[in-house]
Design a protein around this motif. Structure first.
Motif, mmCIF file in Angstrom:
data_model
loop_
_atom_site.group_PDB
_atom_site.id
_atom_site.type_symbol
_atom_site.label_atom_id
_atom_site.label_comp_id
_atom_site.label_asym_id
_atom_site.label_seq_id
_atom_site.Cartn_x
_atom_site.Cartn_y
_atom_site.Cartn_z
ATOM 1 N N LEU A 111 -78.339 -51.060 -55.645
ATOM 2 C CA LEU A 111 -77.999 -49.665 -55.374
ATOM 3 C C LEU A 111 -76.580 -49.338 -55.831
ATOM 4 O O LEU A 111 -76.328 -48.252 -56.383
ATOM 5 N N ALA A 112 -75.655 -50.280 -55.604
ATOM 6 C CA ALA A 112 -74.276 -50.059 -56.047
ATOM 7 C C ALA A 112 -74.216 -49.961 -57.573
ATOM 8 O O ALA A 112 -73.515 -49.094 -58.123
ATOM 9 N N GLU A 113 -74.948 -50.843 -58.258
ATOM 10 C CA GLU A 113 -74.992 -50.783 -59.714
ATOM 11 C C GLU A 113 -75.657 -49.502 -60.203
ATOM 12 O O GLU A 113 -75.240 -48.929 -61.214
ATOM 13 N N LEU A 114 -76.670 -49.039 -59.485
ATOM 14 C CA LEU A 114 -77.326 -47.777 -59.844
ATOM 15 C C LEU A 114 -76.341 -46.616 -59.743
ATOM 16 O O LEU A 114 -76.291 -45.747 -60.620
ATOM 17 N N GLY A 115 -75.533 -46.601 -58.695
ATOM 18 C CA GLY A 115 -74.513 -45.564 -58.557
ATOM 19 C C GLY A 115 -73.461 -45.630 -59.649
ATOM 20 O O GLY A 115 -73.044 -44.603 -60.198
ATOM 21 N N LEU A 116 -73.038 -46.853 -59.991
ATOM 22 C CA LEU A 116 -72.053 -47.018 -61.060
ATOM 23 C C LEU A 116 -72.629 -46.596 -62.407
ATOM 24 O O LEU A 116 -71.961 -45.908 -63.192
ATOM 25 N N CYS A 117 -73.872 -46.977 -62.680
ATOM 26 C CA CYS A 117 -74.517 -46.560 -63.931
ATOM 27 C C CYS A 117 -74.681 -45.043 -63.978
ATOM 28 O O CYS A 117 -74.545 -44.428 -65.041
ATOM 29 N N GLY A 118 -74.965 -44.427 -62.845
ATOM 30 C CA GLY A 118 -75.059 -42.969 -62.795
ATOM 31 C C GLY A 118 -73.729 -42.303 -63.106
ATOM 32 O O GLY A 118 -73.670 -41.319 -63.854
#
Length: 103
Positions: free
Chosen positions: A43-50
């Protein structure tokens, strides 16, 4: 680059970035390999990628002309679209049938 090309480029970038956290076991794509990477990291990586996708879109928009002002509605729609684009990676990681280990 035309505006149509920029839109397609951002959409393809968003599709790849949304599925990236679910397709590898490394932390932030370059870090150490974690056997099962925790869902919180994904989820943290998803937020960073976003956030990186938004930055790339903003840079492309500024190269084409003036950046349009964005309000909260734009960001809410972006989050919904980004989570929807991440759905295939989520299905592949968590809902597909896993091979049996006891064979």
């Amino acid at each position: 680059m035309t505006s149509t090309t920029a839109v397609w480029l951002v959409l393809v970038l968003a599709l790849l970035a949304a599925n990236l956290p679910f397709m590898n076991e490394r932390l932030l794509l370059l870090g150490p390999k974690r056997a099962p990477k925790p869902f919180a990291w994904r989820l943290a990586e998803l937020g960073l990628c976003g956030a990186l996708t938004l930055a790339a879109g903003s840079m492309l928009e500024s190269s084409l002309g003036q950046i349009a002002p964005q309000r909260w509605e734009f960001y809410a729609a972006f989050v919904c679209l980004f989570v929807t684009l991440a759905f295939p990676g989520f299905i592949w990681r968590y809902l597909r049938k896993q091979p049996r280990a006891d064979v």
